[in-house]
Structures are given as structure tokens and as C-alpha cells.
Design a protein around this motif. Structure first.
Motif, PDB file in Angstrom:
ATOM      1  N   ILE A 125       0.835  -1.207   0.000  1.00  0.00           N
ATOM      2  CA  ILE A 125       0.000   0.000   0.000  1.00  0.00           C
ATOM      3  C   ILE A 125       0.864   1.249   0.000  1.00  0.00           C
ATOM      4  O   ILE A 125       0.605   2.217  -0.725  1.00  0.00           O
ATOM      5  N   GLU A 126       1.905   1.222   0.785  1.00  0.00           N
ATOM      6  CA  GLU A 126       2.819   2.368   0.804  1.00  0.00           C
ATOM      7  C   GLU A 126       3.455   2.559  -0.568  1.00  0.00           C
ATOM      8  O   GLU A 126       3.662   3.688  -1.025  1.00  0.00           O
ATOM      9  N   ALA A 127       3.752   1.419  -1.211  1.00  0.00           N
ATOM     10  CA  ALA A 127       4.358   1.500  -2.540  1.00  0.00           C
ATOM     11  C   ALA A 127       3.385   2.129  -3.528  1.00  0.00           C
ATOM     12  O   ALA A 127       3.763   2.953  -4.369  1.00  0.00           O
ATOM     13  N   VAL A 128       2.114   1.735  -3.381  1.00  0.00           N
ATOM     14  CA  VAL A 128       1.109   2.313  -4.269  1.00  0.00           C
ATOM     15  C   VAL A 128       0.984   3.813  -4.014  1.00  0.00           C
ATOM     16  O   VAL A 128       0.912   4.632  -4.926  1.00  0.00           O
ATOM     17  N   LEU A 129       0.974   4.158  -2.722  1.00  0.00           N
ATOM     18  CA  LEU A 129       0.874   5.570  -2.355  1.00  0.00           C
ATOM     19  C   LEU A 129       2.034   6.376  -2.925  1.00  0.00           C
ATOM     20  O   LEU A 129       1.867   7.510  -3.380  1.00  0.00           O
ATOM     21  N   ALA A 130       3.198   5.758  -2.873  1.00  0.00           N
ATOM     22  CA  ALA A 130       4.390   6.464  -3.336  1.00  0.00           C
ATOM     23  C   ALA A 130       4.623   6.274  -4.827  1.00  0.00           C
ATOM     24  O   ALA A 130       5.578   6.822  -5.379  1.00  0.00           O
ATOM     25  N   GLY A 131       3.800   5.445  -5.455  1.00  0.00           N
ATOM     26  CA  GLY A 131       4.006   5.133  -6.858  1.00  0.00           C
ATOM     27  C   GLY A 131       5.291   4.367  -7.082  1.00  0.00           C
ATOM     28  O   GLY A 131       5.967   4.523  -8.098  1.00  0.00           O
ATOM     29  N   ASN A 132       5.650   3.541  -6.124  1.00  0.00           N
ATOM     30  CA  ASN A 132       6.944   2.848  -6.157  1.00  0.00           C
ATOM     31  C   ASN A 132       6.762   1.430  -6.702  1.00  0.00           C
ATOM     32  O   ASN A 132       6.465   0.486  -5.981  1.00  0.00           O
ATOM     33  N   GLN A 133       6.927   1.267  -7.974  1.00  0.00           N
ATOM     34  CA  GLN A 133       6.714  -0.023  -8.621  1.00  0.00           C
ATOM     35  C   GLN A 133       7.722  -1.072  -8.132  1.00  0.00           C
ATOM     36  O   GLN A 133       7.368  -2.230  -7.901  1.00  0.00           O
ATOM     37  N   GLU A 134       8.952  -0.642  -7.956  1.00  0.00           N
ATOM     38  CA  GLU A 134       9.994  -1.582  -7.552  1.00  0.00           C
ATOM     39  C   GLU A 134       9.661  -2.231  -6.205  1.00  0.00           C
ATOM     40  O   GLU A 134       9.759  -3.436  -6.015  1.00  0.00           O
ATOM     41  N   ARG A 135       9.218  -1.409  -5.281  1.00  0.00           N
ATOM     42  CA  ARG A 135       8.885  -1.918  -3.950  1.00  0.00           C
ATOM     43  C   ARG A 135       7.669  -2.844  -4.008  1.00  0.00           C
ATOM     44  O   ARG A 135       7.609  -3.857  -3.317  1.00  0.00           O
ATOM     45  N   LEU A 136       6.713  -2.492  -4.837  1.00  0.00           N
ATOM     46  CA  LEU A 136       5.512  -3.316  -4.980  1.00  0.00           C
ATOM     47  C   LEU A 136       5.891  -4.698  -5.513  1.00  0.00           C
ATOM     48  O   LEU A 136       5.411  -5.723  -5.033  1.00  0.00           O
ATOM     49  N   GLU A 137       6.755  -4.686  -6.485  1.00  0.00           N
ATOM     50  CA  GLU A 137       7.118  -5.953  -7.118  1.00  0.00           C
ATOM     51  C   GLU A 137       8.089  -6.787  -6.288  1.00  0.00           C
ATOM     52  O   GLU A 137       8.362  -7.935  -6.611  1.00  0.00           O
ATOM     53  N   GLU A 138       8.600  -6.209  -5.219  1.00  0.00           N
ATOM     54  CA  GLU A 138       9.414  -7.009  -4.288  1.00  0.00           C
ATOM     55  C   GLU A 138       8.568  -8.055  -3.595  1.00  0.00           C
ATOM     56  O   GLU A 138       9.046  -9.122  -3.228  1.00  0.00           O
ATOM     57  N   SER A 139       7.290  -7.742  -3.386  1.00  0.00           N
ATOM     58  CA  SER A 139       6.428  -8.630  -2.597  1.00  0.00           C
ATOM     59  C   SER A 139       5.316  -9.279  -3.406  1.00  0.00           C
ATOM     60  O   SER A 139       4.738 -10.263  -2.950  1.00  0.00           O
ATOM     61  N   PHE A 140       5.000  -8.707  -4.526  1.00  0.00           N
ATOM     62  CA  PHE A 140       3.857  -9.211  -5.285  1.00  0.00           C
ATOM     63  C   PHE A 140       4.207  -9.456  -6.747  1.00  0.00           C
ATOM     64  O   PHE A 140       5.023  -8.741  -7.327  1.00  0.00           O
ATOM     65  N   LEU A 141       3.527 -10.447  -7.244  1.00  0.00           N
ATOM     66  CA  LEU A 141       3.512 -10.606  -8.693  1.00  0.00           C
ATOM     67  C   LEU A 141       2.335  -9.773  -9.186  1.00  0.00           C
ATOM     68  O   LEU A 141       1.189 -10.013  -8.783  1.00  0.00           O
ATOM     69  N   CYS A 142       2.602  -8.776  -9.995  1.00  0.00           N
ATOM     70  CA  CYS A 142       1.554  -7.829 -10.395  1.00  0.00           C
ATOM     71  C   CYS A 142       1.101  -8.105 -11.829  1.00  0.00           C
ATOM     72  O   CYS A 142       1.925  -8.296 -12.725  1.00  0.00           O
ATOM     73  N   ASP A 143      -0.191  -8.122 -11.963  1.00  0.00           N
ATOM     74  CA  ASP A 143      -0.748  -8.390 -13.290  1.00  0.00           C
ATOM     75  C   ASP A 143      -1.799  -7.328 -13.570  1.00  0.00           C
ATOM     76  O   ASP A 143      -2.813  -7.228 -12.877  1.00  0.00           O
ATOM     77  N   VAL A 144      -1.553  -6.523 -14.585  1.00  0.00           N
ATOM     78  CA  VAL A 144      -2.472  -5.433 -14.921  1.00  0.00           C
ATOM     79  C   VAL A 144      -3.277  -5.821 -16.154  1.00  0.00           C
ATOM     80  O   VAL A 144      -2.732  -6.360 -17.107  1.00  0.00           O
ATOM     81  N   ALA A 145      -4.566  -5.560 -16.068  1.00  0.00           N
ATOM     82  CA  ALA A 145      -5.411  -5.870 -17.226  1.00  0.00           C
ATOM     83  C   ALA A 145      -6.373  -4.725 -17.473  1.00  0.00           C
ATOM     84  O   ALA A 145      -6.806  -4.052 -16.530  1.00  0.00           O
ATOM     85  N   ALA A 146      -6.678  -4.518 -18.732  1.00  0.00           N
ATOM     86  CA  ALA A 146      -7.684  -3.505 -19.080  1.00  0.00           C
ATOM     87  C   ALA A 146      -9.056  -4.147 -18.964  1.00  0.00           C
ATOM     88  O   ALA A 146      -9.234  -5.325 -19.245  1.00  0.00           O
ATOM     89  N   THR A 147      -9.993  -3.396 -18.435  1.00  0.00           N
ATOM     90  CA  THR A 147     -11.357  -3.906 -18.341  1.00  0.00           C
ATOM     91  C   THR A 147     -12.263  -2.992 -19.157  1.00  0.00           C
ATOM     92  O   THR A 147     -11.810  -1.962 -19.679  1.00  0.00           O
ATOM     93  N   ASP A 148     -13.557  -3.397 -19.206  1.00  0.00           N
ATOM     94  CA  ASP A 148     -14.491  -2.611 -20.022  1.00  0.00           C
ATOM     95  C   ASP A 148     -14.535  -1.156 -19.567  1.00  0.00           C
ATOM     96  O   ASP A 148     -14.603  -0.234 -20.375  1.00  0.00           O
ATOM     97  N   ASP A 149     -14.496  -0.970 -18.231  1.00  0.00           N
ATOM     98  CA  ASP A 149     -14.642   0.415 -17.758  1.00  0.00           C
ATOM     99  C   ASP A 149     -13.381   0.944 -17.083  1.00  0.00           C
ATOM    100  O   ASP A 149     -13.436   1.896 -16.326  1.00  0.00           O
ATOM    101  N   GLY A 150     -12.266   0.315 -17.320  1.00  0.00           N
ATOM    102  CA  GLY A 150     -11.063   0.862 -16.694  1.00  0.00           C
ATOM    103  C   GLY A 150      -9.922  -0.144 -16.671  1.00  0.00           C
ATOM    104  O   GLY A 150      -9.582  -0.749 -17.684  1.00  0.00           O
ATOM    105  N   TRP A 151      -9.361  -0.383 -15.462  1.00  0.00           N
ATOM    106  CA  TRP A 151      -8.228  -1.286 -15.330  1.00  0.00           C
ATOM    107  C   TRP A 151      -8.385  -2.149 -14.077  1.00  0.00           C
ATOM    108  O   TRP A 151      -9.153  -1.831 -13.177  1.00  0.00           O
ATOM    109  N   SER A 152      -7.636  -3.211 -14.071  1.00  0.00           N
ATOM    110  CA  SER A 152      -7.657  -4.117 -12.925  1.00  0.00           C
ATOM    111  C   SER A 152      -6.222  -4.538 -12.622  1.00  0.00           C
ATOM    112  O   SER A 152      -5.478  -4.934 -13.518  1.00  0.00           O
ATOM    113  N   LEU A 153      -5.848  -4.430 -11.345  1.00  0.00           N
ATOM    114  CA  LEU A 153      -4.488  -4.802 -10.927  1.00  0.00           C
ATOM    115  C   LEU A 153      -4.586  -6.003  -9.978  1.00  0.00           C
ATOM    116  O   LEU A 153      -5.134  -5.900  -8.875  1.00  0.00           O
ATOM    117  N   HIS A 154      -4.086  -7.144 -10.427  1.00  0.00           N
ATOM    118  CA  HIS A 154      -4.069  -8.354  -9.590  1.00  0.00           C
ATOM    119  C   HIS A 154      -2.702  -8.461  -8.935  1.00  0.00           C
ATOM    120  O   HIS A 154      -1.693  -8.431  -9.632  1.00  0.00           O
TER     121      HIS A 154
END
Lengths: 201, 758
Positions: A125-154
Motif C-alpha cells: 500500500i505504501e508502494a502504491v501511495l508512493a508510486g513505487n513499482q519496484e517496492r511493490l514488485e518485491e512482494s507481489f507478482l503484479c498483473d495489470v489488465a484492461a477492463t471494459d470500464d477501466g483497469w484491474s491490478l491483480h
């Protein structure tokens, strides 16, 4: 092994899960793109910020979800607050690595350090707040997908230990805002928090 | 076969037999409580039990230091994770809640519905389920769901929380010095030094394996850790001091006698006395205490004087002739010393009784070895001329002893203001003050149960005790509400009385009724109809379960917890209730007003009282021995003036020694008292030899012998007096000063005036 268990009530009763919901507060600012870096670049929030939420909590003991409603506040860097107004009143403050729960006038302080899963999530959450992709990916496998009305981040935890207690996070949003955050727990338990000021109570 | 060989064979044969007996019988023990009074008060018995096995004594306090408190906390967390599964520890806590430890140990797992007063009425159940809903609005996860489904009252958690040795704040404990603090409760008692050493080793190994441990610091304190540290220190210090003292003793003796053969022979009476004393103790007692050996060998120090007297007198005569002449004096000294040591046999402590038997037998046998063996082993090259000169008795001064006594009393008087005796057990503690301070700093970070105060209840039966404890629980709950107590741990939180168990069991509704109450309570909630089926099963099981007994818990992981809170002393059962944050004065009043017969025991006061009683009993016994000694002297010497002089001289020597010791050490402990017994033996020896009737030509030999005795004893014990270990320091100073003072007073009283020819 002769070991005295300590206080599972405090940790599990007031555990990590509810804090996950606080994640939503950071995601109030939009910035649509199917690209993680672009999403993160646009999700940063300047405190103080406040937004409403409506949360459904599903688990095997419930025949229907428990519904909570209230507001989320991002008070300062690292200081978050979840104020439950419906169906009862409860105040949960996350500050300085601690959770302070106020219920019926009584306050309990809990350390965040005990749960590795929770710590990982808050790090994300802190990584998201800071826009810190590197920190986010240290702990999570991130999968971004486009949806009909926007985006989805798994987000799927990389740690097997964390994965035993947290199956994954799913954040959705559109051009204007983050609209929901879903926390998937093992054993058919999940919490879905919709975020916005115009939600039905 | 020469007489020397015959005697040697006889003595060596006896020693061999003794050694054989020792090999089959000797069992050493290190249980300190053997040295406590046998007929102690209940609080003393509890104190002793607490010292041996109390929860406080089993707690190791671990401090992990790092560059920052956060780093320290993280390192502490990792170390805790390493240690928590080690069977050496019952619990390892760092102040945080352990989300992983949701396992509920037996018997809590099976009896939780009988361990709390639960209200099964429909409205109460509804309120409870609303609370659980709020819990589920905050938390989640399989553990919490399973717990709520089985135990919606969370009775399990209430019981488990009451078992924790410390209050968990939820945050890691950080000491004032920035170290993270862990509390590790060892499975073994603190007196089990080997097990404590293994626990300390496990902590050290776990610490060494931490990432970046090179930049971290580790401190382990607590009774067990100190015992392990001190075992090495004491062993090294005692060995060093003993070796130095022995070398000094040998050097003095060599200077006096200039004969290596005599040096070796001087050790024979001491060694035979030691073997004989040990053998008799091993035969008479089940086990021989380590302290008996250590102090016993010290008290036997008086036996080294016997060969020295012999050697001095044998210089101008054959050994046989010399011993014949000095034997009456030596025998009288030995008999008097034995009377003093035997007084310990009738003291109120098994340990002291052992010490008495050991030393009395040792002195008797050492004197006999000097009489019947040593003279035949001496080189009889000395002129065998007997002194034809008539024997004379020194003119004994009755002014020296009282004079010195008066001066010493005047000089020491101001020091006596604070009291003669120091009955605080901690004054004997060899733990360095800075180590105790480290322990305090670390321990303060974790709010543990008060170590000084406990509530005790006792009763003739366990059931009555548990019922009384339940009454006390209610009184303590009020005390918490009134703010004069933080919390408490009592045996009935885990082991309710059979009566209360039965009442609670009867209160659990039948399955159908309980199911109906649950159905009504979950009306309008998200709970499924079958969400609490496991609770229904658990309630059925609790209704059908046999009553929980102490034996059930004894065999479980909670056995050590129960041991710390429930004692069986002979025909009495005792419950100990730990207190957190008590206001002792108000709490005692509160309990008394409630009419509960619980005693608020102040362990600090109890330990002081224990020492006071111990010392009082020993002193009374020694007083009787002193009267006996005077009677022996009078009976044997038949000379009132000489008996009076010896008595006055020895009494003055002891008093001046006490004054000197108090002047240096501030007050007296039981160790000083034991050392004063040796001074008594030495003083008698010096006074008897210096006051004996003998030809003028022999007086030089007597003087030389007594001087050799005094010099060797004083120098050897002065080396012990310089030790850093309180027990050795107290023993060393008392005996060194006592030997010197005894010699000076006896010499002054017997050699400063002209002699008259008898």
C-alpha cells in the motif's frame, strides 16, 4: 513442544484483514492505463484525503455477506484511518506500525509487526501511495489488465508464508478513480470494498 | 616389619576401605535448600520452593542490541522465531502477539467451557455473537473463524492470556538502552545448571545464526544465566585462589621447616580427616552437599596445625617423644574444636548438620593420624635427649584480652549502628552489581508479574484450597476494579475446584436448548444456521467429560505453570497467586476486609527472616557448644585460672575478629558465622599451646609451631580474602583476621610477662 500460546485472540480478532481495506484510501486518485507504471504514477495521493466506502465481508460462517460502511482517511504519510459507521461504530487508526482500535469507548493498541502477511500488504500500500513499482514488485507478482470500464491490478504474494494467509489483492479503477479493492483469503473468504462518496449505504 | 610400615599399612588400609565406601555410597547434591532450616514457616518453605522452581527463577531475559531499536526489534523477532520451537523453553515472548500460535494446548483445548463462568442464556449469547460479528468486521482468516465457531465466548483466549508470564503490549519490548527484549521461560528449574547452560547455549547459537549478528549485541540475564556465568567464574576463581593459598601455605611451611618431606607429611592428617569425614557423612546422609565439601575442607584447616605443632616439637626430640608431650594439649584443643563443630549437628538444617559431622569426624581423625601415624614417619635424626628442665607455666595476663577487646569495641562501635547482621540473601550473591543492573534494565521493558509479592493460600485438601482460591479470585477481581491491582494469575484460572467445575457443567444447556438459543441469537445476523455446530459439539463433550484434575495438567504442557502456582508441602496444599502491579498495603487490607485467609508474602522480607532464623538457631547452638568447651577445659586442665584465661582469650579473639570484619565488610552474614567457627578452633589451639606447662627449652618449639600455624593460616586465607566472590571474600577475611588476632591476643596474654617456674 511445551509452549504457551499467547494471545491469538488479539492478533486474529483484530488482525490484518481489516487493515487491508484501508488500502483503498490511497487509491482515490485516477490515472488509467493498462501499464503498471502508468497506474502507479497516477495513484499517488497527497494527504489529507477522505473518501467513503462500502465493504462486503464474505466467509464460510456467513450465509450472506456482512456489510460495513463508513469513511477512509489518509491523514498523513503512514497514518491511515478507517471509520466504520454502519452497522456499528468503530475507529481504526494505523499509525507508526501500530493499529489503534477504538470500540465502545475502549482503545486497544496492536502491533503490526507480528503478521508478515499484513506487513507485506501495508508495504504494498505504501508502494502504491508512493508510486513505487519496484517496492511493490518485491512482494507481489503484479498483473495489470484492461477492463471494459477501466483497469484491474491483480497482486499475488511472492512469499509462500504470506500466501498461506493471503491469496491476493485485486484493485480496480477507471480514469477517474480507484473503484474497488478485493482481498482474497484462503478457504473461501474474501472482502470487497467499494470506494467512493456516492455509494449506497 | 617396622612400626612405621605397620602403622602406614593400617592407616592406608583404613583409607582404602573409606574410599571403597565412598565409591559405592557417595552421592553429591547441589540443592541449596539443604542449608535452610528444617522447621521453617510456611512462607519460608514457599520461598525455598520458589528459589528452586518458581516461575521467576526460570525466566531468562534476553537483550538484543542493534544500531537502532527497530533493527533490534527485528533481530529479536528472528531470534524468537528460532527459539520458540526449542524444547528447552516453555515460552519465548517478545511483547508482540503471536498470530501463528493459535494452537490451544490441552487441557484448555478440552475444558475451556469449564474454566470460566459463561452465561448461556439466550440474550447473553446474542450479545456474545454480536461481539464476534464485530470481530469479524475487523479481522478474519481461518484461525479466527475456527476459534469463533468453536468458542464464541472466547473463553480459550481468556484462559491463555492469564497464563502468560508477562503482559503483552502488542509492541516489541524495547529496553531503555535500545535493546529488544525477549523473555524465555525455561522448562528446567534454575538450579539445574546443566539444563540452564544448554538453554543459554541455544540462545547464543540462535543469536550467532542471525543475519548480520556480527553487528548485534547479545545479553542474557536472569537467575539461570547468572548461575551458568558464575559456575565458570566461581570455578576459575576458586581454583586460582586455592592454588595461590596452597602455594603460600607451602612456602611458609618450607620457610619454617626447610624440609620437603615434612611438607608432604603435613598433608596426611588433613587428607585422612577429609576422607574420614566425607565417608561418615556419606554413610549417615542420603546425599552429600557440595557446600559441605567446600566449607568442610576449609573448616578442617585447623587440622593442618596438628602436624605443625608436632614438627616444631620434634626438632629437638624424636617424633614419638614429641607427640607424647604435646598430645594432651593437642587432644584438648581437638576435643574443644570438635565440641564446637558438633554443635552444628544439632542446628536446624540438614546442610549444617552434615557440615558438623564432616568437620568433627575430620578433626578427630586428623588428630588421631597426627598422634598414631605421623610420629613414626618422621626422620628421628634429632637428638633424643629429653629436657630435664622442670616444666613451667607462662604467667598469663588477664589484662591483654580485655584491653584489646575494649579498644576494638570502642573503635568498632560506630560501625554497629547499622546492625551487626546482614540478613539479606543478596549480600551473598556473587552476581556483579552491573549484571543485576543489566537484568533490571531489560526486565523493566517487559511488564512481568511482581517478583517480590505473592499471595499464598493453604489448606489440608486440594479441593478446599481450590475453593478458597476461587473466593480469592473474586476478591482480586474487585481489587482490580478498585485500581489496587493490575492483574493476577491463580491456579483456579486453569484448575477450577471440582465443585465449580460441576456447577459450570450443569449450567451448560442440553444440545437442543443450546441450539435453540443460538438459532435465536443469530436471527438477523449474517451467521449461517450451522455456523456454531462445533460449539454445540464442544458443549456436549464438556458436559460428558470427567472432572479435570491436577494430574491431568501435570502431564500436559501446562505442567510447569501448575508447578509454579500449586505446591504440595507434606500434608498441606499451597496455592501461589502471582500479582501484577499490586499496591501491597491496600491490597493486604482489601483481602483482610474480605475475610479471605490469604497471606501477602513479601519474599524479600521472607528471605531476610529466613536468614535471621537460621542464624539465630545456629548461634544458640554454638552458645551451648561454647559452654561445653569451657566445661571440657576446666575438667581436663583442672585449673580455673588457666581455663578462664583460655576462655577469655578465645572470646576476646572472636569478638575482636567480629569487630574487624564488621569494620571492613559492614556487617556479618552466615558465611562469616561459619568462618568464625574455624577461628574458634584456631583460637583454642593457639591459646591452649601458648598456655601449656612445658620446660623452658621446649617453649621455643611451641612458639615456633604456633607462629607457623598462625602465619600459614593467615596468609592462605588472606589470599581468599582478595577474591571477587563474596563467599570466598567473607570466609577469607574472617579466618585471616581471626587467625592473626587469635595469635596476637594469646601471645600477648602469655608471653609478655615473666614466667614463673612451676
Amino acid at each position: 513442544m511445551a509452549r504457551l500460546p499467547t494471545s491469538p485472540r488479539k492478533s486474529t480478532r483484530h488482525g490484518a484483514r481489516a487493515l487491508l481495506a484501508l488500502a483503498a484510501v490511497f487509491l482515490g486518485s485516477p490515472g488509467w492505463s493498462a501499464d503498471l507504471a502508468t497506474i502507479l504514477a497516477s495513484t499517488a495521493v497527497e494527504p489529507p484525503a477522505r473518501i467513503g466506502f462500502r465493504e462486503e465481508r464474505h466467509n464460510p460462517m456467513f450465509k450472506e455477506p456482512m456489510v460495513l460502511a463508513g469513511r477512509l482517511e489518509y491523514l498523513d504519510s503512514g497514518t491511515l484511518r478507517k471509520v466504520v459507521e454502519i452497522p456499528f461504530e468503530e475507529d481504526i487508526l494505523v499509525q507508526a506500525n501500530r493499529v489503534i482500535v477504538t470500540r465502545d469507548g475502549k482503545t486497544r493498541k496492536l502491533s503490526l509487526n507480528r503478521s508478515r502477511a499484513l506487513k507485506t500488504i501495508l508495504g504494498a500500500i505504501e508502494a502504491v501511495l508512493a508510486g513505487n513499482q519496484e517496492r511493490l514488485e518485491e512482494s507481489f507478482l503484479c498483473d495489470v489488465a484492461a477492463t471494459d470500464d477501466g483497469w484491474s491490478l491483480h497482486m499475488t504474494p511472492l512469499s509462500k508464508g504470506v500466501a498461506k494467509r493471503l491469496s491476493g489483492l485485486q484493485v480496480t479503477g477507471n480514469e477517474q478513480a480507484v473503484t474497488s479493492i478485493r482481498i482474497n483469503l484462503p478457504n473461501d473468504e474474501w472482502h470487497l470494498m467499494r470506494i467512493g462518496d456516492e455509494l449506497p449505504k | 616389619m617396622s612400626v612405621a610400615l605397620q602403622r602406614s599399612l593400617w592407616w592406608l588400609g583404613a583409607i582404602a576401605v573409606a574410599v571403597l565406601i565412598l565409591l559405592t555410597r557417595l552421592q553429591l547434591s547441589f540443592d541449596l535448600s539443604a542449608f535452610f532450616p528444617r522447621q521453617a514457616t510456611l512462607s519460608h518453605e514457599i520461598l525455598i520452593e520458589q528459589v528452586r522452581n518458581g516461575p521467576a527463577s526460570r525466566l531468562l531475559v534476553i537483550g538484543v542490541g542493534a544500531a537502532s531499536p527497530d533493527d533490534a526489534a527485528e533481530a529479536g523477532r528472528l531470534l524468537q522465531a528460532t527459539l520458540v520451537d526449542d524444547p528447552a523453553f516453555v515460552a519465548v515472548l517478545n511483547g508482540e502477539f503471536d498470530e501463528q500460535s493459535a494452537d490451544v494446548p490441552f487441557p484448555v483445548s478440552d475444558y475451556y467451557l469449564l474454566m470460566d463462568d459463561l452465561d448461556f442464556a439466550a440474550d447473553a449469547l446474542q450479545s456474545v455473537l454480536q461481539d464476534r460479528l464485530r470481530d469479524l468486521a475487523f479481522g478474519g482468516g481461518a484461525d479466527l473463524l475456527a476459534l469463533i465457531a468453536r468458542d464464541p465466548y472466547l473463553a480459550t483466549i481468556n484462559v491463555l492470556e492469564s497464563l502468560s508470564p508477562a503482559e503483552l503490549s502488542g509492541d516489541p519490548w524495547i529496553a531503555q538502552n535500545g535493546s529488544a527484549v525477549l523473555l524465555a521461560e525455561t522448562a528446567a528449574a534454575s538450579i539445574d545448571i546443566d539444563a540452564q547452560a544448554r538453554a543459554v547455549e541455544a540462545i547464543s547459537a540462535g543469536f550467532a545464526a542471525l543475519p548480520g549478528s556480527g553487528g548485534l549485541t547479545l545479553d542474557i540475564t536472569g537467575v539461570g544465566a547468572f548461575s551458568v556465568e558464575l559456575q565458570e567464574t566461581i570455578r576459575a576463581e576458586a581454583t586460582l585462589r586455592s592454588v595461590l593459598a596452597s602455594i603460600a601455605l607451602l612456602a611458609v611451611l618450607f620457610l619454617v621447616f626447610r624440609n620437603v618431606r615434612k611438607l608432604l607429611l603435613a598433608a596426611l592428617p588433613l587428607l585422612t580427616g577429609f576422607v574420614a569425614g566425607l565417608t561418615v557423612v556419606a554413610v549417615l546422609f542420603d546425599t552429600v552437599h557440595g557446600i559441605t565439601l567446600a566449607f568442610g575442607f576449609t573448616l578442617l584447616g585447623v587440622a593442618i596445625d596438628y602436624p605443625l605443632h608436632l614438627f616444631s616439637h620434634a626438632r629437638r626430640d624424636s617424633g614419638l617423644a614429641a607427640i607424647r608431650r604435646i598430645w594432651p594439649t593437642m587432644r584438648l584443643g581437638a576435643a574443644s574444636t570438635v565440641a564446637a563443630y558438633l554443635a552444628l549437628v544439632f542446628s536446624n538444617s540438614t546442610g549444617l548438620a552434615q557440615l558438623g559431622v564432616f568437620t568433627a569426624v575430620g578433626v578427630i581423625v586428623a588428630s588421631l593420624a597426627t598422634r598414631t601415624w605421623l610420629p613414626w614417619l618422621l626422620d628421628d635424626s634429632a637428638a633424643a635427649a629429653t629436657d630435664a628442665a622442670p616444666a613451667s607455666t607462662p604467667r598469663l595476663s588477664f589484662l591483654v584480652a580485655p584491653g584489646v577487646l575494649l579498644i576494638a569495641a570502642l573503635a568498632a562501635w560506630p560501625r554497629f549502628d547499622a546492625g551487626l547482621w546482614d540478613d539479606n540473601l543478596s549480600s551473598l550473591s556473587p552476581v556483579a552489581p552491573e549484571r543485576l543492573q543489566s537484568d533490571h534494565v531489560l526486565r523493566s521493558a517487559a511488564v512481568t508479574a511482581d517478583l517480590r509479592y505473592q499471595l499464598t493460600l493453604h489448606a489440608g485438601s486440594l479441593e478446599q484450597l481450590l475453593r478458597d482460591s476461587e473466593t480469592l479470585d473474586a476478591v482480586l477481581a474487585d481489587a482490580v476494579d478498585e485500581g489496587i491491582l493490575g492483574s493476577w494469575q491463580s491456579v483456579t484460572q486453569v484448575l477450577p475446584s471440582a465443585r465449580v467445575q460441576e456447577t459450570r457443567r450443569a449450567r451448560i444447556p442440553e444440545r437442543d436448548a443450546l441450539a435453540a438459543s443460538i438459532a435465536a441469537a443469530i436471527e438477523g445476523t449474517p451467521f449461517r444456521a450451522d455456523a456454531f455446530n462445533t460449539f454445540l459439539d464442544a458443549a456436549d463433550a464438556a458436559k460428558a467429560a470427567p472432572a479435570l484434575t491436577a494430574a491431568d495438567i501435570e502431564g500436559s504442557v501446562l505442567g510447569s505453570w501448575l508447578d509454579a502456582h500449586l505446591l504440595q508441602l507434606d500434608d498441606r496444599w499451597v496455592a501461589l497467586t502471582s500479582l501484577v502491579g499490586p499496591d501491597p498495603g491496600r491490597l493486604a487490607t482489601h483481602i483482610a476486609n474480605a475475610g479471605v485467609a490469604a497471606d501477602l508474602v513479601d519474599f524479600q522480607e521472607a528471605s531476610v527472616a529466613l536468614m535471621r532464623d537460621y542464624r539465630g538457631t545456629a548461634l544458640r547452638t554454638i552458645l551451648v557448644a561454647a559452654l561445653l568447651i569451657v566445661a571440657i577445659l576446666w575438667w581436663v586442665r583442672g585449673n580455673l585460672a588457666q581455663t578462664a584465661w583460655v576462655t577469655l582469650t578465645v572470646a576476646a579473639s572472636l569478638t575482636v575478629t567480629i569487630a574487624a570484619v564488621v569494620f571492613v565488610h559492614g556487617s556479618l552474614t552466615v558465611i562469616h558465622m561459619v568462618a568464625l567457627l574455624l577461628v574458634l578452633g584456631l583460637g583454642l589451639d593457639y591459646a591452649l599451646f601458648l598456655s601449656r606447662s612445658e620446660p623452658a627449652g621446649e617453649r621455643a618449639a611451641t612458639d615456633k609451631g604456633v607462629m607457623a600455624c598462625a602465619a600459614s593460616t593467615t596468609i592462605a586465607f588472606a589470599i581468599l580474602a582478595a577474591s571477587s566472590i563474596p563467599v570466598l571474600r567473607f570466609l577469607g577475611l574472617t579466618v585471616a583476621a581471626g587467625s592473626l588476632i587469635s595469635f596476637a591476643i594469646a601471645w600477648g596474654g602469655s608471653r609478655l610477662r615473666l614466667r614463673r617456674v612451676s
